[in-house]
Design a protein around this motif. Structure first.
Motif, PDB file in Angstrom:
ATOM      1  N   LYS A 108      28.965 -40.283  73.068  1.00 23.11           N
ATOM      2  CA  LYS A 108      27.492 -40.287  73.112  1.00 23.11           C
ATOM      3  C   LYS A 108      26.967 -38.967  73.649  1.00 23.11           C
ATOM      4  O   LYS A 108      26.008 -38.406  73.121  1.00 23.11           O
ATOM      5  N   LYS A 109      27.609 -38.474  74.700  1.00 26.56           N
ATOM      6  CA  LYS A 109      27.159 -37.226  75.334  1.00 26.56           C
ATOM      7  C   LYS A 109      27.216 -36.051  74.371  1.00 26.56           C
ATOM      8  O   LYS A 109      26.297 -35.219  74.319  1.00 26.56           O
ATOM      9  N   TYR A 110      28.294 -35.962  73.597  1.00 23.52           N
ATOM     10  CA  TYR A 110      28.480 -34.808  72.710  1.00 23.52           C
ATOM     11  C   TYR A 110      28.181 -35.130  71.241  1.00 23.52           C
ATOM     12  O   TYR A 110      28.477 -34.321  70.356  1.00 23.52           O
ATOM     13  N   LYS A 111      27.599 -36.328  71.009  1.00 24.05           N
ATOM     14  CA  LYS A 111      27.168 -36.736  69.671  1.00 24.05           C
ATOM     15  C   LYS A 111      28.303 -36.641  68.652  1.00 24.05           C
ATOM     16  O   LYS A 111      28.175 -36.034  67.578  1.00 24.05           O
ATOM     17  N   LEU A 112      29.438 -37.256  69.020  1.00 23.36           N
ATOM     18  CA  LEU A 112      30.606 -37.287  68.152  1.00 23.36           C
ATOM     19  C   LEU A 112      30.907 -38.727  67.757  1.00 23.36           C
ATOM     20  O   LEU A 112      30.545 -39.662  68.474  1.00 23.36           O
ATOM     21  N   SER A 113      31.578 -38.903  66.630  1.00 18.74           N
ATOM     22  CA  SER A 113      32.059 -40.238  66.290  1.00 18.74           C
ATOM     23  C   SER A 113      33.135 -40.620  67.315  1.00 18.74           C
ATOM     24  O   SER A 113      33.720 -39.748  67.975  1.00 18.74           O
ATOM     25  N   ILE A 114      33.408 -41.914  67.417  1.00 20.73           N
ATOM     26  CA  ILE A 114      34.431 -42.381  68.365  1.00 20.73           C
ATOM     27  C   ILE A 114      35.771 -41.719  68.066  1.00 20.73           C
ATOM     28  O   ILE A 114      36.473 -41.245  68.971  1.00 20.73           O
ATOM     29  N   GLN A 115      36.116 -41.650  66.763  1.00 16.13           N
ATOM     30  CA  GLN A 115      37.405 -41.068  66.385  1.00 16.13           C
ATOM     31  C   GLN A 115      37.481 -39.580  66.713  1.00 16.13           C
ATOM     32  O   GLN A 115      38.498 -39.090  67.197  1.00 16.13           O
ATOM     33  N   MET A 116      36.389 -38.841  66.448  1.00 18.27           N
ATOM     34  CA  MET A 116      36.385 -37.410  66.751  1.00 18.27           C
ATOM     35  C   MET A 116      36.397 -37.157  68.262  1.00 18.27           C
ATOM     36  O   MET A 116      37.026 -36.211  68.740  1.00 18.27           O
ATOM     37  N   ILE A 206      38.077 -51.930  58.772  1.00 23.25           N
ATOM     38  CA  ILE A 206      37.738 -51.055  57.639  1.00 23.25           C
ATOM     39  C   ILE A 206      36.398 -50.334  57.812  1.00 23.25           C
ATOM     40  O   ILE A 206      35.926 -49.664  56.893  1.00 23.25           O
ATOM     41  N   LYS A 207      35.780 -50.449  59.001  1.00 15.61           N
ATOM     42  CA  LYS A 207      34.580 -49.629  59.235  1.00 15.61           C
ATOM     43  C   LYS A 207      34.974 -48.160  59.394  1.00 15.61           C
ATOM     44  O   LYS A 207      34.144 -47.267  59.239  1.00 15.61           O
ATOM     45  N   TYR A 208      36.260 -47.919  59.713  1.00 12.73           N
ATOM     46  CA  TYR A 208      36.764 -46.551  59.806  1.00 12.73           C
ATOM     47  C   TYR A 208      37.264 -46.114  58.428  1.00 12.73           C
ATOM     48  O   TYR A 208      38.001 -46.853  57.752  1.00 12.73           O
ATOM     49  N   ASN A 211      41.068 -46.265  57.687  1.00  9.06           N
ATOM     50  CA  ASN A 211      41.580 -47.618  57.459  1.00  9.06           C
ATOM     51  C   ASN A 211      41.180 -48.147  56.086  1.00  9.06           C
ATOM     52  O   ASN A 211      41.940 -48.857  55.422  1.00  9.06           O
ATOM     53  N   LYS A 212      39.963 -47.782  55.654  1.00  9.22           N
ATOM     54  CA  LYS A 212      39.485 -48.202  54.338  1.00  9.22           C
ATOM     55  C   LYS A 212      40.369 -47.587  53.253  1.00  9.22           C
ATOM     56  O   LYS A 212      40.771 -48.271  52.297  1.00  9.22           O
ATOM     57  N   ILE A 213      40.668 -46.300  53.397  1.00  9.17           N
ATOM     58  CA  ILE A 213      41.522 -45.610  52.419  1.00  9.17           C
ATOM     59  C   ILE A 213      42.939 -46.180  52.457  1.00  9.17           C
ATOM     60  O   ILE A 213      43.563 -46.403  51.413  1.00  9.17           O
TER      61      ILE A 213
END
Length: 458
Positions: A108-116, A206-208, A211-213
């Motif tokens: 949240k602080k650095y505006k990144l996705s959870i994975q990044m 599969i929201k990631y 995982n979907k791929i």
């Protein structure tokens, strides 16, 4: 029955050798090289990393330690993963490094996705461990299936050849010995060796995108599918190798001057303009520095001096017929810095930020290469700093005052030169001297001067 048992034992032995022999090649281990290599293995507790650490523990020439990241994303499960790893390391009598992260707040602080966010936290910590403990390598558990997934992820997002190469087997101190093994082979090895691992349920979410791929690819997986992709990726590696060599040749052709600390790259605009295809070369040469807007870069080639493009860490400045690509550190390191000179001895040296030497009443034969100042007009402390908005001085042999910004413009100072030109400032705030350029007329030596201060660059 006995024959069946013998076959099972022989399969275990041969499969073990199959894995270990291939992995030894990553560490350049052979019968003549028995030197121990100290490594740190990133272990999540999942299948791949548990197979990897067990394999490395079977190689006497490798001394392994473990690094585990607790990303605090799966509540109790994350803590159970950590306990599982600690318990394994205790039983194996190996050192275990554990780091707990507040991944959610960091993202949240650095505006990144959870994975990044997790990726950045992980690799930043791994880099610190490498430096602190002097490991030969940080060993990671990525395998060939991960590379296939990365191939499709980058293809969907839009990428060049480099993005289709998958995950590199080796990147500086980061090494991935399972890169040529697929998931089925790793799973088979785990079953044969009775290796225990933890299941991460988030890998089924599969929201990631990955995982979907993974879910879609599982429908097509076959020996011929994997072999075809492996050949494709190998061809892409060869093509990328040729391209990178050509880019390096072009980089040398367009370069006038380049240095690294702080980063400074002077480039000839005429040679950039002749590159064909221009868009391709601009992207390959300058995207590593954060410049991806091809249209703006094309426009900058013929732009007026002083125009610039800014990325997160670098700037490209148009300076007459050149581009100056510099780090913000290069441009900003002197801004707002003030060096105070409290007093002078007969000879005084200053080595920061510029190498200058002061002489009081210098000998006649030494005066040729000096700037001479009326000492009695000086008030201490003197200051050394760069220009500020509103600065003015009285240029030597000219009538009246002149704004420093106007003087710099008349003398065709580039933005870079402005920010790296030092001023000697009197105790009352007046500019005494633009170092290496012009003295203020108010401080010149006259027939009434009793003491002379000489200044020269060392």
């Amino acid at each position: 029955m006995l024959n069946l048992l013998v076959e099972i034992v022989m399969e275990k032995i041969s499969y073990n050798h199959f894995f270990i022999d291939k992995i030894k090649k990553y560490f350049f281990l052979n019968s003549l090289n028995k030197m121990k290599k100290k490594v740190c293995v990133a272990v999540s507790g999942g299948l791949d990393s548990m197979v990897l650490i067990n394999l490395l523990l079977d190689i006497p020439e490798i001394e392994s330690e473990v690094a585990h990241c607790n990303f605090s994303l799966r509540n109790q499960e994350s803590n159970e993963d950590e306990f599982f790893i600690r318990n394994f390391c205790d039983k194996q009598n190996i050192i275990c490094h554990v780091k707990k992260f507040d991944t959610l707040n960091f993202s949240k602080k650095y505006k990144l996705s959870i994975q990044m966010a997790a990726r950045k936290l992980r690799y930043d910590w791994f880099s610190k461990l490498l430096k602190k403990n002097s490991y030969e390598y940080m060993v990671l558990g990525h395998h060939f299936d991960d590379s296939i997934e990365t191939f499709f992820i980058n293809a969907f997002r839009g990428t060049g050849i480099k993005g289709l190469l998958g995950i590199p087997e080796k990147n500086k101190k980061f090494i991935r010995p399972l890169s040529n093994f697929n998931k089925k082979e790793i799973l088979h090895y785990a079953k044969i060796k009775n290796i225990k691992w933890r299941l991460d349920r988030s890998n089924q979410n599969i929201k990631y995108l990955r995982n979907k791929i993974r879910s879609v690819l599982s429908r097509f997986y076959s020996f011929s599918f994997q072999n075809g992709l492996k050949r494709t990726i190998n061809h892409l590696y060869d093509e990328n190798f040729l391209i990178e060599n050509k880019i390096e040749e072009v980089r040398k052709e367009i370069t006038i001057e380049k240095k690294n600390d702080p980063f400074f790259w002077k480039i000839e605009c005429k040679k950039i303009k002749k590159l064909n295809p221009l868009s391709f070369y601009l992207f390959k040469l300058f995207s590593p520095y954060g410049f991806n807007d091809i249209h703006s870069m094309k426009h900058l080639i013929d732009a007026q001096s002083g125009k610039q493009l800014i990325s997160k860490i670098y700037r490209i400045i148009k300076s007459r017929n050149h581009w100056l690509l510099v780090s913000h550190k290069f441009l900003l390191e002197n801004l707002n810095k003030i060096y105070i000179i409290q007093n002078l001895k007969i000879v005084k040296k200053m080595f920061l930020p510029v190498n200058i030497k002061f002489f009081l009443n210098p000998k006649k034969e030494s005066k040729q290469n000096m700037c001479l100042i009326d000492f009695d007009k000086i008030q201490f402390p003197l200051l050394l700093r760069t220009w500020r908005t509103g600065d003015f001085f009285y240029p030597l042999k000219m009538k009246g005052k002149k704004k420093l910004s106007k003087y710099y413009k008349e003398k065709k100072f580039s933005l870079l030169k402005k920010e790296h030109t030092w001023l000697l400032i009197n105790g009352n705030g007046s500019i005494i001297l633009i170092l290496g350029n012009r003295l203020d007329d108010r401080f010149k030596v006259t027939e009434n001067t009793k003491k002379i201060l000489g200044i020269t660059k060392i």
